[in-house]
Design a protein around this motif. Sequence first.
Motif, PDB file in Angstrom:
ATOM      1  N   MET A   1      -8.267   8.156  -7.955  1.00  0.00           N
ATOM      2  CA  MET A   1      -9.471   8.745  -7.397  1.00  0.00           C
ATOM      3  C   MET A   1      -9.160  10.101  -6.783  1.00  0.00           C
ATOM      4  O   MET A   1      -8.263  10.222  -5.947  1.00  0.00           O
ATOM      5  CB  MET A   1     -10.094   7.842  -6.326  1.00  0.00           C
TER       6      MET A   1
ATOM      7  N   PHE B   1     -15.043  11.203  -3.923  1.00  0.00           N
ATOM      8  CA  PHE B   1     -16.307  10.489  -4.079  1.00  0.00           C
ATOM      9  C   PHE B   1     -17.358  11.182  -3.230  1.00  0.00           C
ATOM     10  O   PHE B   1     -17.048  11.802  -2.211  1.00  0.00           O
ATOM     11  CB  PHE B   1     -16.173   9.000  -3.720  1.00  0.00           C
TER      12      PHE B   1
ATOM     13  N   ASP C   1     -10.629   2.389  -3.152  1.00  0.00           N
ATOM     14  CA  ASP C   1     -10.038   3.724  -3.278  1.00  0.00           C
ATOM     15  C   ASP C   1     -10.732   4.708  -2.340  1.00  0.00           C
ATOM     16  O   ASP C   1     -10.083   5.556  -1.722  1.00  0.00           O
ATOM     17  CB  ASP C   1     -10.175   4.227  -4.718  1.00  0.00           C
TER      18      ASP C   1
ATOM     19  N   ALA D   1     -18.097   9.340  -8.323  1.00  0.00           N
ATOM     20  CA  ALA D   1     -16.666   9.346  -8.032  1.00  0.00           C
ATOM     21  C   ALA D   1     -15.969  10.211  -9.067  1.00  0.00           C
ATOM     22  O   ALA D   1     -16.429  10.327 -10.210  1.00  0.00           O
ATOM     23  CB  ALA D   1     -16.106   7.928  -8.056  1.00  0.00           C
TER      24      ALA D   1
ATOM     25  N   HIS E   1     -15.132   0.955  -6.794  1.00  0.00           N
ATOM     26  CA  HIS E   1     -14.480   2.172  -6.312  1.00  0.00           C
ATOM     27  C   HIS E   1     -14.336   2.190  -4.795  1.00  0.00           C
ATOM     28  O   HIS E   1     -13.738   3.111  -4.240  1.00  0.00           O
ATOM     29  CB  HIS E   1     -15.278   3.402  -6.749  1.00  0.00           C
TER      30      HIS E   1
ATOM     31  N   TYR F   1     -12.299  10.861 -10.984  1.00  0.00           N
ATOM     32  CA  TYR F   1     -11.007  10.233 -11.304  1.00  0.00           C
ATOM     33  C   TYR F   1     -10.247  11.074 -12.320  1.00  0.00           C
ATOM     34  O   TYR F   1     -10.847  11.791 -13.137  1.00  0.00           O
ATOM     35  CB  TYR F   1     -11.218   8.832 -11.876  1.00  0.00           C
TER      36      TYR F   1
END
Length: 316
Positions: free
Chosen positions: A59, A62, A13, A52, A10, A54
């Motif tokens: 995304m 976070f 992103d 995170a 992740h 989504y």
Amino acid sequence: MRTINFTREHMADARELALLCYGEERSRVPVLPGAAELPDLTYFADNGLGVAAYEDGKMLGFLCCTEPFDHAFGSTDARGVFSPMGANAAVTQDRDKIYAAMYQHAAQKWVKAGAVSHGICLYAHEEAAQQQFFRYGFGLRCIDAIRTMEPIVCNLNEGYEMEELTGETIDTAYPLEVMLNRHFYSSPLFMNRPLASREVFCSTFTADQGRCFLTKYKGKPCAYLMISQSGETCITEIPEYLHITGAYCLPEYRGRGVFQNLLSYAVNLLKKEGYTCLGVDYESLNPAAYAFWQKYFAAYTHGLVRRIDEHILQVL
């Protein structure tokens, strides 16, 4: 929207989203320097404490933090975690709801790790996110602010002298450091910060290659200003940026332009050396600091904190 554990996959992103949010704050505080990237997130991905958010493969946000550390804020017995600048971000739309869901997921992990003091650094103009954290029991604690290296125009009465101290003369500022520490005991701060001995204060100044500026009135020290290359946020690592780490003016000399002149004196010298920005971090619960710094610096982060009832650790 779903929240999941934050991992290395992740990070790309997250970096993109963090830069977008920094750019958003920079549009509100133009003096902030440009940033090609924010801190590496590998540490946060590997400690297992981040989450995170989504939706449909995109995304939305976070939220990561440090590993738990003892003595949160340096003056408590609480074990804490902190999400610094660049270690959290969310898209603009429904930002409050995204942070709400992420914190609910992340806080469960933080408390299980033994952390009952939760701190998070948000950009100062992220009103929606801040309001959501206020609803979750957080309060404003710290502020990071910045200004250009431009002097403040103000008058000063006769009898005052300003100078930059050296390793041989830094001892002169120590009594003011003691007075600053005592100021933190007072209401409404009630902060018992560890006070370094005179020897440690002087040796640390020399080892860190700090800068210290002093004002004297008729030969008596009445105000000092400590400046360092390092600060509390990631942008303080930019070479042209310096950070205030200590400042105090004796109460009987306030309201006379003493500290404004000392700040200008330091800024004039530092600007000639090529420095472009000066930062400061201060407690919002310090009325004297809040009243002064907000006049001459632009806030760009707010540090929010929540103290959880540590007795919850006995039942989880």
